[in-house]
Design an enzyme around this catalytic site. Sequence first.
Site, PDB file in Angstrom:
ATOM      1  N   GLY A   4     -42.472 -31.802 -38.394  1.00 55.72           N
ATOM      2  CA  GLY A   4     -42.668 -31.144 -37.072  1.00 55.72           C
ATOM      3  C   GLY A   4     -42.554 -32.005 -35.809  1.00 55.72           C
TER       4      GLY A   4
ATOM      5  N   ASN B 177     -40.138 -31.381 -33.829  1.00 58.45           N
ATOM      6  CA  ASN B 177     -39.879 -30.401 -32.648  1.00 58.45           C
ATOM      7  C   ASN B 177     -41.248 -29.722 -32.348  1.00 58.45           C
ATOM      8  OD1 ASN B 177     -37.064 -29.910 -32.213  1.00 58.45           O
ATOM      9  ND2 ASN B 177     -36.971 -30.189 -34.450  1.00 58.45           N
TER      10      ASN B 177
ATOM     11  N   ASN C  61     -35.072 -19.915 -32.454  1.00 53.07           N
ATOM     12  CA  ASN C  61     -34.995 -21.091 -33.652  1.00 53.07           C
ATOM     13  C   ASN C  61     -34.270 -22.166 -33.063  1.00 53.07           C
ATOM     14  OD1 ASN C  61     -34.615 -22.143 -36.377  1.00 53.07           O
ATOM     15  ND2 ASN C  61     -32.617 -21.566 -36.548  1.00 53.07           N
TER      16      ASN C  61
ATOM     17  N   HIS D   3     -31.657 -24.951 -34.290  1.00 49.14           N
ATOM     18  CA  HIS D   3     -30.758 -25.474 -35.421  1.00 49.14           C
ATOM     19  C   HIS D   3     -30.048 -26.777 -35.085  1.00 49.14           C
ATOM     20  CE1 HIS D   3     -28.181 -24.658 -38.923  1.00 49.14           C
ATOM     21  NE2 HIS D   3     -27.140 -24.978 -38.194  1.00 49.14           N
TER      22      HIS D   3
ATOM     23  N   ASP E 137     -28.861 -17.545 -38.509  1.00 48.48           N
ATOM     24  CA  ASP E 137     -28.530 -18.495 -37.565  1.00 48.48           C
ATOM     25  C   ASP E 137     -27.177 -17.735 -36.473  1.00 48.48           C
ATOM     26  OD1 ASP E 137     -29.851 -20.814 -38.084  1.00 48.48           O
ATOM     27  OD2 ASP E 137     -28.205 -21.194 -39.584  1.00 48.48           O
TER      28      ASP E 137
HETATM   29  C1  GAR Z   1     -34.693 -30.214 -37.461  1.00 46.02           C
HETATM   30  O1  GAR Z   1     -33.816 -31.137 -37.168  1.00 46.02           O
HETATM   31  C2  GAR Z   1     -34.444 -28.662 -37.336  1.00 46.02           C
HETATM   32  O2  GAR Z   1     -33.399 -28.584 -36.251  1.00 46.02           O
HETATM   33  C3  GAR Z   1     -34.082 -28.295 -38.527  1.00 46.02           C
HETATM   34  O3  GAR Z   1     -34.808 -28.991 -39.495  1.00 46.02           O
HETATM   35  C4  GAR Z   1     -35.350 -30.325 -38.768  1.00 46.02           C
HETATM   36  C5  GAR Z   1     -37.085 -30.114 -38.648  1.00 46.02           C
HETATM   37  O4  GAR Z   1     -37.312 -31.228 -38.038  1.00 46.02           O
HETATM   38  N1  GAR Z   1     -34.042 -26.775 -38.766  1.00 46.02           N
HETATM   39  C6  GAR Z   1     -33.133 -26.305 -39.471  1.00 46.02           C
HETATM   40  O5  GAR Z   1     -32.238 -26.829 -40.039  1.00 46.02           O
HETATM   41  C7  GAR Z   1     -33.201 -24.622 -39.548  1.00 46.02           C
HETATM   42  N2  GAR Z   1     -31.994 -24.090 -39.912  1.00 46.02           N
HETATM   43  P1  GAR Z   1     -39.040 -31.392 -37.540  1.00 46.02           P
HETATM   44  O6  GAR Z   1     -39.881 -30.578 -38.816  1.00 46.02           O
HETATM   45  O7  GAR Z   1     -39.342 -32.600 -37.461  1.00 46.02           O
HETATM   46  O8  GAR Z   1     -38.995 -30.579 -36.465  1.00 46.02           O
END
Ligand code: GAR
Length: 200
Positions: free
Chosen positions: A14, A16, A109, A111, A152
């Site tokens: 989490g 982000n 989203n 990515h 995506d």
């Molecule tokens: C982030 O790097 C996000 O961009 C990626 O997973 C990570 C989650 O981190 N998402 C994807 O790959 C989706 N296809 P977080 O839980 O610390 O935000």
Amino acid sequence: MKQAKCAVLVSGGGTNLQALIDAGQAGRLPHVKFSGVISSRPDAYALERGKKAGIPVFVAERKGHTQAEFEAELLSCLRQCQADMIILAGFMSILSEDFVRRYPRRILNVHPALLPAFGGKGFYGLHVHEAALARGVKVTGATVHYVNEIADGGEIILQKAVDVLPGDTPEILQRRVMEQAEWLLLPQAAELAAQEILQQ
Ligand code: GAR
């Protein structure tokens, strides 16, 4: 001021989500109200971050459920949040075409690559950075896009490039892409999308 009610869907750490919470608390998201954090995993640390920020938290567990059951639970949580918009912030489940069609230009989203590179099925989390390093790209980055029925593949809202450096591991590169791109882009895109929704 009118604000778009926003549900944030998460599956893991989490960071982000935290970037969104911090931006909101710093006054950088005047048109966004976080009305719920919904996790596909009951043990996601993101739930703690949501609780600490005083946002209602929900679990719609993916494991042990069919796609239909999972999405019915998600929809129930989204109704409770009265969500006008949805942000997938490290959300590791693919949503069905039926689900996505309910929210046109209302699901965002983040990515961790410059789409269309290193996107689609199988490209998530650390795997994205492993693939970028294996391919030998010198520049990668992050993309925030609207979600449509192609994984995506939706319209790009914002992108930012990040250098790949000699000696990078997937973990080091992931961290740099988060710090230099994801955590900046996602709040900016959330505010832009909220403003658009409020004009409709
Ligand atoms: C982030 O790097 C996000 O961009 C990626 O997973 C990570 C989650 O981190 N998402 C994807 O790959 C989706 N296809 P977080 O839980 O610390 O935000």
